[in-house]
Design a protein around this motif. Structure first.
Motif, PDB file in Angstrom:
ATOM      1  N   ARG A 440       0.832  -1.199   0.000  1.00 38.32           N
ATOM      2  CA  ARG A 440       0.000   0.000   0.000  1.00 38.32           C
ATOM      3  C   ARG A 440       0.874   1.260   0.000  1.00 38.32           C
ATOM      4  O   ARG A 440       0.586   2.226  -0.724  1.00 38.32           O
ATOM      5  CB  ARG A 440      -0.929  -0.003   1.207  1.00 38.32           C
ATOM      6  CG  ARG A 440      -1.963   1.121   1.197  1.00 38.32           C
ATOM      7  CD  ARG A 440      -2.955   0.953   2.319  1.00 38.32           C
ATOM      8  NE  ARG A 440      -2.308   0.989   3.629  1.00 38.32           N
ATOM      9  CZ  ARG A 440      -2.961   0.818   4.778  1.00 38.32           C
ATOM     10  NH1 ARG A 440      -4.266   0.568   4.768  1.00 38.32           N
ATOM     11  NH2 ARG A 440      -2.312   0.867   5.927  1.00 38.32           N
ATOM     12  N   LYS A 441       1.931   1.258   0.784  1.00 36.65           N
ATOM     13  CA  LYS A 441       2.811   2.428   0.828  1.00 36.65           C
ATOM     14  C   LYS A 441       3.530   2.638  -0.501  1.00 36.65           C
ATOM     15  O   LYS A 441       3.785   3.776  -0.921  1.00 36.65           O
ATOM     16  CB  LYS A 441       3.836   2.268   1.949  1.00 36.65           C
ATOM     17  CG  LYS A 441       3.258   2.437   3.347  1.00 36.65           C
ATOM     18  CD  LYS A 441       4.339   2.335   4.409  1.00 36.65           C
ATOM     19  CE  LYS A 441       3.759   2.576   5.802  1.00 36.65           C
ATOM     20  NZ  LYS A 441       4.808   2.462   6.856  1.00 36.65           N
ATOM     21  N   LYS A 442       3.860   1.523  -1.179  1.00 39.06           N
ATOM     22  CA  LYS A 442       4.561   1.612  -2.447  1.00 39.06           C
ATOM     23  C   LYS A 442       3.620   1.866  -3.621  1.00 39.06           C
ATOM     24  O   LYS A 442       4.085   2.060  -4.758  1.00 39.06           O
ATOM     25  CB  LYS A 442       5.357   0.322  -2.702  1.00 39.06           C
ATOM     26  CG  LYS A 442       6.498   0.086  -1.710  1.00 39.06           C
ATOM     27  CD  LYS A 442       7.624   1.068  -1.930  1.00 39.06           C
ATOM     28  CE  LYS A 442       8.800   0.761  -1.016  1.00 39.06           C
ATOM     29  NZ  LYS A 442       9.927   1.706  -1.226  1.00 39.06           N
ATOM     30  N   GLY A 443       2.308   1.821  -3.369  1.00 35.72           N
ATOM     31  CA  GLY A 443       1.353   1.959  -4.458  1.00 35.72           C
ATOM     32  C   GLY A 443       1.453   0.824  -5.450  1.00 35.72           C
ATOM     33  O   GLY A 443       1.227   0.997  -6.646  1.00 35.72           O
ATOM     34  N   ALA A 444       1.786  -0.368  -4.952  1.00 40.55           N
ATOM     35  CA  ALA A 444       2.080  -1.513  -5.833  1.00 40.55           C
ATOM     36  C   ALA A 444       0.873  -2.403  -6.084  1.00 40.55           C
ATOM     37  O   ALA A 444       1.032  -3.486  -6.646  1.00 40.55           O
ATOM     38  CB  ALA A 444       3.209  -2.350  -5.217  1.00 40.55           C
TER      39      ALA A 444
END
Length: 449
Positions: A440-444
């Protein structure tokens, strides 16, 4: 043409529940296959036959799970294409999958029939149960092509959002298995071999009925018979998605086989008791298993459609629902496990041994709802390599070492050996939550074109 089983539109929770409950029903009936085998054999045959069926069924479950996991590659890729409204691409995936799994199933049928005695020896099946276990494996092994087709058809139905048709097919198969067990084991006293024949024949019924039903349905893809051909590129894509899941499931199953082999060295009573407990576990873990499969199908379609907000909310609903049911299963298994294990054996010693082992699984009822739903989510977005890694960590760095250490304690306790499973689940939850936050933090989690 509108897909009657669209998972990318409408209210999330009703759509997820409508899909999950038929999956739950189908899983219940599939579990009933092995349970009926053990139940009937336990009532009409000896403890040696019970040990033979419990060991043979565990090996067959391992191999069947590998096939089902490979077929998950079809579910994921087909779900993505359906979410993208790519009808022609979906049809090509179906054709390539049929060709690949037919070849794989035929090869598995031959190999398992040949190597059945060696597998039984590896499992350290007690000597008095060896012949019956070998016969069970050879008969079921001869039907691996049928089992493979059964799992492929189920993966296709799940990908299109249809969980009702597989439930209908497996219902007929379950009735056939019950009748076959009662006839071959109860009347003709064929023991483990009779149970194996009934199982293979009932799955053949399911496959035949599924083919009839699918031929009469309108489906969200274009498919013609000439598309059933080898396609190296598509097959490679399916394997890249399905193989990590299959490796994970295989190694997890191997870890349980190792535990069973450890228990087998404690004697027939302990072996039969754990076999009985595993049959009960197949039922008490049905809800998280159903939501795991449902999440994979639900997320794969929404991932293909670019609706990850919807997929994430579905994950929350799935965890909350399956956990609430897990609390009930925990109480039932821990405090009333003797009643459950008594359904599968008349031997008081076997019943007590099964209950001791089952108490550890009661704790796991509070853990599997969480990480099973995460696994379904990660499978749906194609992050199957992580699923493989967390499974290997849980199996080989936690479950096997803990079970072995507990088996060396004096006096030995099946409850303590069984604690290896919730210990593994705890580690896997930590890994899943950490990976989810990182993605989620990496937008992956956005769909790749």
């Amino acid at each position: 043409m509108k897909n009657d089983h669209e998972l990318t539109e409408g209210r999330i929770y009703p759509a997820l529940i409508r899909f999950a409950f038929p999956v739950l029903g189908a899983l219940f009936l599939q579990s009933l296959y092995g349970a009926v085998d053990l139940l009937v054999v336990g009532r009409f045959s000896t403890s040696s036959d019970v040990a033979a069926v419990s060991n043979g069924a565990q090996i067959m479950t391992t191999l069947t799970n590998v096939m089902a996991s490979l077929a998950m590659g079809t579910t994921i890729l087909l779900g993505h294409r359906i979410g993208q409204k790519d009808r022609e691409g979906a049809g090509r995936i179906i054709g390539a999958s049929i060709m690949f799994f037919t070849i794989l199933g035929a090869a598995a049928s031959v190999l398992l029939a040949v190597f059945a005695p060696g597998l039984a020896r590896i499992m350290k099946v007690p000597d008095e149960a060896m012949a019956a276990a070998t016969a069970y494996l050879r008969i079921c092994g001869g039907g691996m092509l049928i089992i493979t087709w059964y799992n492929l058809i189920g993966s296709i139905f799940r990908a299109v959002g249809d969980s009702v048709t597989p439930l209908i097919a497996v219902s007929f198969a379950c009735v056939g298995n019950i009748v076959g067990d009662l006839l071959l084991v109860g009347v003709f006293h064929m023991g483990a071999a009779g149970a194996a024949i009934a199982t293979v024949a009932s799955q053949a019924i399911s496959v035949a009925l599924s083919l009839v039903l699918i031929s009469k349905k309108q489906l969200p893809f274009d498919f013609a018979k000439n598309e059933v051909r080898w396609d190296g590129k598509l097959t490679g894509h399916l394997l890249r998605l399905g193989t990590p899941i299959a490796v994970q499931d295989f190694l997890v199953s191997v870890s349980f086989l190792v535990i069973l082999a450890i228990v087998n060295m404690l004697g027939v009573t302990a072996s039969a008791g754990v076999g009985v407990a595993e049959k009960v576990c197949a039922f008490i873990m049905l809800v998280p298993s159903a939501f795991m499969q449902s999440m994979a199908a639900f997320v794969s379609q929404n991932y293909g459609a670019g609706r990850m907000d919807r997929a994430k909310r579905g994950l929350v609903y799935a965890i909350a629902t399956s956990f609430a049911i897990g609390v009930f299963m925990c109480i039932l298994s821990f405090f009333h496990g003797g009643t459950l294990t008594a359904l599968f054996s008349r031997d008081p010693a076997v019943v007590q041994a099964g209950w001791d082992y089952l108490k550890a699984y009661a704790i796991d009822c509070l853990l599997t709802p969480v990480f099973f739903c995460f696994i379904g989510f990660f499978n749906g977005i194609g992050k199957t390599r992580f699923v493989m890694v967390q499974g290997i960590v849980g199996a080989f760095l936690v479950r096997i070492p803990v079970s072995y250490m507990m088996s060396r304690q004096v006096p030995v306790s099946l409850f303590h050996i069984g604690l290896a499973t919730p210990a593994s689940s705890t580690v896997q939850i930590i890994l899943c939550v950490t990976y989810f936050v990182w993605l989620r933090k990496k937008g992956a989690m956005r769909r790749q074109s």
